[in-house]
Design a protein around this motif. Sequence first.
Motif, PDB file in Angstrom:
ATOM      1  N   ILE A  62      23.828  45.645  26.053  1.00  0.00           N
ATOM      2  CA  ILE A  62      24.146  44.678  25.007  1.00  0.00           C
ATOM      3  C   ILE A  62      23.994  45.354  23.656  1.00  0.00           C
ATOM      4  CG2 ILE A  62      23.700  42.357  24.141  1.00  0.00           C
ATOM      5  CD1 ILE A  62      22.021  41.865  26.691  1.00  0.00           C
ATOM      6  N   LEU A  63      25.003  45.237  22.827  1.00  0.00           N
ATOM      7  CA  LEU A  63      24.958  45.766  21.470  1.00  0.00           C
ATOM      8  C   LEU A  63      24.730  44.620  20.496  1.00  0.00           C
ATOM      9  CD1 LEU A  63      26.601  47.922  23.182  1.00  0.00           C
ATOM     10  CD2 LEU A  63      27.591  48.621  21.001  1.00  0.00           C
ATOM     11  N   PHE A  64      23.673  44.733  19.690  1.00  0.00           N
ATOM     12  CA  PHE A  64      23.349  43.730  18.681  1.00  0.00           C
ATOM     13  C   PHE A  64      23.496  44.344  17.290  1.00  0.00           C
ATOM     14  CE2 PHE A  64      20.551  42.158  22.208  1.00  0.00           C
ATOM     15  CZ  PHE A  64      21.168  40.921  22.383  1.00  0.00           C
ATOM     16  N   THR A  65      23.953  43.541  16.356  1.00  0.00           N
ATOM     17  CA  THR A  65      24.059  43.998  14.971  1.00  0.00           C
ATOM     18  C   THR A  65      23.105  43.200  14.091  1.00  0.00           C
ATOM     19  OG1 THR A  65      25.847  42.448  14.469  1.00  0.00           O
ATOM     20  CG2 THR A  65      26.473  44.640  15.231  1.00  0.00           C
ATOM     21  N   PHE A  66      22.792  43.789  12.932  1.00  0.00           N
ATOM     22  CA  PHE A  66      21.988  43.134  11.910  1.00  0.00           C
ATOM     23  C   PHE A  66      22.846  42.930  10.674  1.00  0.00           C
ATOM     24  CE2 PHE A  66      19.136  45.994  14.299  1.00  0.00           C
ATOM     25  CZ  PHE A  66      18.298  45.049  14.873  1.00  0.00           C
ATOM     26  N   HIS A  93      22.775  39.520  16.096  1.00  0.00           N
ATOM     27  CA  HIS A  93      24.123  38.996  16.312  1.00  0.00           C
ATOM     28  C   HIS A  93      24.782  39.816  17.412  1.00  0.00           C
ATOM     29  CE1 HIS A  93      23.724  36.661  12.584  1.00  0.00           C
ATOM     30  NE2 HIS A  93      23.135  37.744  12.104  1.00  0.00           N
ATOM     31  N   LEU A  94      25.315  39.135  18.421  1.00  0.00           N
ATOM     32  CA  LEU A  94      25.937  39.820  19.553  1.00  0.00           C
ATOM     33  C   LEU A  94      27.218  40.510  19.107  1.00  0.00           C
ATOM     34  CD1 LEU A  94      26.028  40.382  22.610  1.00  0.00           C
ATOM     35  CD2 LEU A  94      27.317  38.245  22.861  1.00  0.00           C
ATOM     36  N   LYS A  95      27.284  41.813  19.347  1.00  0.00           N
ATOM     37  CA  LYS A  95      28.487  42.579  19.016  1.00  0.00           C
ATOM     38  C   LYS A  95      29.339  42.842  20.239  1.00  0.00           C
ATOM     39  CE  LYS A  95      30.037  46.991  17.069  1.00  0.00           C
ATOM     40  NZ  LYS A  95      29.625  48.306  16.491  1.00  0.00           N
ATOM     41  N   ASP A  96      28.700  43.218  21.350  1.00  0.00           N
ATOM     42  CA  ASP A  96      29.457  43.559  22.550  1.00  0.00           C
ATOM     43  C   ASP A  96      28.516  43.577  23.743  1.00  0.00           C
ATOM     44  OD1 ASP A  96      31.609  44.212  24.101  1.00  0.00           O
ATOM     45  OD2 ASP A  96      31.911  46.228  23.265  1.00  0.00           O
ATOM     46  N   MET A  97      29.088  43.461  24.926  1.00  0.00           N
ATOM     47  CA  MET A  97      28.308  43.601  26.147  1.00  0.00           C
ATOM     48  C   MET A  97      29.150  44.394  27.143  1.00  0.00           C
ATOM     49  SD  MET A  97      26.582  40.810  28.759  1.00  0.00           S
ATOM     50  CE  MET A  97      25.929  39.844  27.392  1.00  0.00           C
ATOM     51  N   LEU A  98      28.575  45.482  27.646  1.00  0.00           N
ATOM     52  CA  LEU A  98      29.281  46.355  28.576  1.00  0.00           C
ATOM     53  C   LEU A  98      28.607  46.279  29.939  1.00  0.00           C
ATOM     54  CD1 LEU A  98      29.561  49.466  26.209  1.00  0.00           C
ATOM     55  CD2 LEU A  98      31.219  47.608  26.505  1.00  0.00           C
ATOM     56  N   THR A  99      29.405  46.312  31.002  1.00  0.00           N
ATOM     57  CA  THR A  99      28.872  46.241  32.359  1.00  0.00           C
ATOM     58  C   THR A  99      29.173  47.534  33.097  1.00  0.00           C
ATOM     59  OG1 THR A  99      29.210  43.848  32.430  1.00  0.00           O
ATOM     60  CG2 THR A  99      28.859  44.957  34.526  1.00  0.00           C
ATOM     61  N   ALA A 100      28.145  48.195  33.599  1.00  0.00           N
ATOM     62  CA  ALA A 100      28.313  49.425  34.361  1.00  0.00           C
ATOM     63  C   ALA A 100      28.704  49.096  35.798  1.00  0.00           C
ATOM     64  CB  ALA A 100      27.025  50.242  34.326  1.00  0.00           C
ATOM     65  N   SER A 101      29.152  50.088  36.520  1.00  0.00           N
ATOM     66  CA  SER A 101      29.622  49.874  37.891  1.00  0.00           C
ATOM     67  C   SER A 101      28.509  49.392  38.814  1.00  0.00           C
ATOM     68  CB  SER A 101      30.224  51.178  38.440  1.00  0.00           C
ATOM     69  OG  SER A 101      29.273  52.232  38.398  1.00  0.00           O
TER      70      SER A 101
END
Length: 448
Positions: free
Chosen positions: A164-168, A150-158
């Motif tokens: 991508i952070l996924f949870t169970f 399950h998609l929790k968050d997505m961070l973009t570097a410079s």
Amino acid sequence: MRRHLTALFYPSLTLYHPSSSIIPSISLPSPPISSPALTHSISSSSSSHGRSLSFSATATLQYSQSTIPSGGEKSNGIPMKDSKVLLKGMRYTELEKWVLSHGYRPAQALMLWKRLYGDNIWAYSVEELEGLNKDLKSMLSKHAEFKVLHLKDMLTASDGTKKILFTFEDGLVIETVVIPCRRGRTTVCISSQVGCTMNCQFCYTGRMGLKRNLSAAEIVEQAVLARRLLSHEVGSITNVVFMGMGEPLHNIENVLKAADILVDEHGLHFSPRKVTISTSGLVPQIKRFLKESNCALAVSLNATTDEVRNWVMPINRKYNLELLLGTLREELSSKHNYKVLFEYVMLAGVNDGIEDAKRLIDLVQGIPCKINLISFNPHSGSLFKPTSEEKMIEFRNILAEAGCIVFLRLSRGDDQMAACGQLGKPGEIQAPLLKVPPKFQVALGGSV
């Protein structure tokens, strides 16, 4: 542990090629994983001033799949979740057999496989199975599970790197990284475990200890969702590296299965040579991997003496440099046109001297290989410092002049903690930092 992404996959690199025992990480809530020669014990006490931790007793490191659950029960060899089959946990032959057992034809199994992995569909639900038999779709809705992440968050570097952070459903979190490359070799870095038990001293993930292994479905779905979520933005994802959280060969059954699914020509169709499995040096598993898989192998070396490697990579106390390199030399002698990638994280004042470069040249003699020199990426709690770019270039030139194939690359995604060795989130109880050998205390700021 997110180990050191292969420089081949990145634009910010320079290629130059002239013509004893282990102190384990804490593993919670899993049963303790111990280490074969060194004793290590944990005791905690509470007071009005808070909790204090001391590490003093003993344990033995066992590389057993049975002690660490892998996120999915099995019935007759078929991966299950809440009485439903995990579709992404099966090789094609297993999926075909399962579909046939419900009375459907092989062609329908192939259509399902292609919608899961091919044709730019990457189906995430029954509703996305366009063209499939209505009865088959009904059966799948009752008996099959399409997703485990399950998609929790997505961070973009410079620099455009995506974390991508996924949870169970058990509440644990893993991190997957996508590294775009203008030359059309975009890479997804996937995790094989939640945390890691290897306790490499330069790695943030190692501070977590090991929570559990990932199932084959949980590994494969990272690559599927990377394509599904980001292909429109970063283009085709062509390379996979098992260099995220965890030691892949500590979870070898699920990693081998996931790799087979990733390279299946009717599905995701990654080239075996563009799927790289990294290891800290588990010798028996390396032998098995080289016999059973055509995918690429990367070995985290990171030192040229047992003294240093025993400290920065405790696995060396079980499988030392002589055993590790001797095994590779023997196993690769019969593997045609195959090179192992040695990963070498450069730690200022620890493993980056001219004598280290000369020893490295001698160590890899007779082993078909490439060497990837990697900048150390700082993180909280770490005592190490990165080697300067000038010194990395000098180190590279010494290797190259001796005939080694060498890659040099700088960090990617470090401003979002997405670079090599930065993944994960250690909790209140962390794996122990090992005592710094006296000769390196000055380089690490006088730490003990």
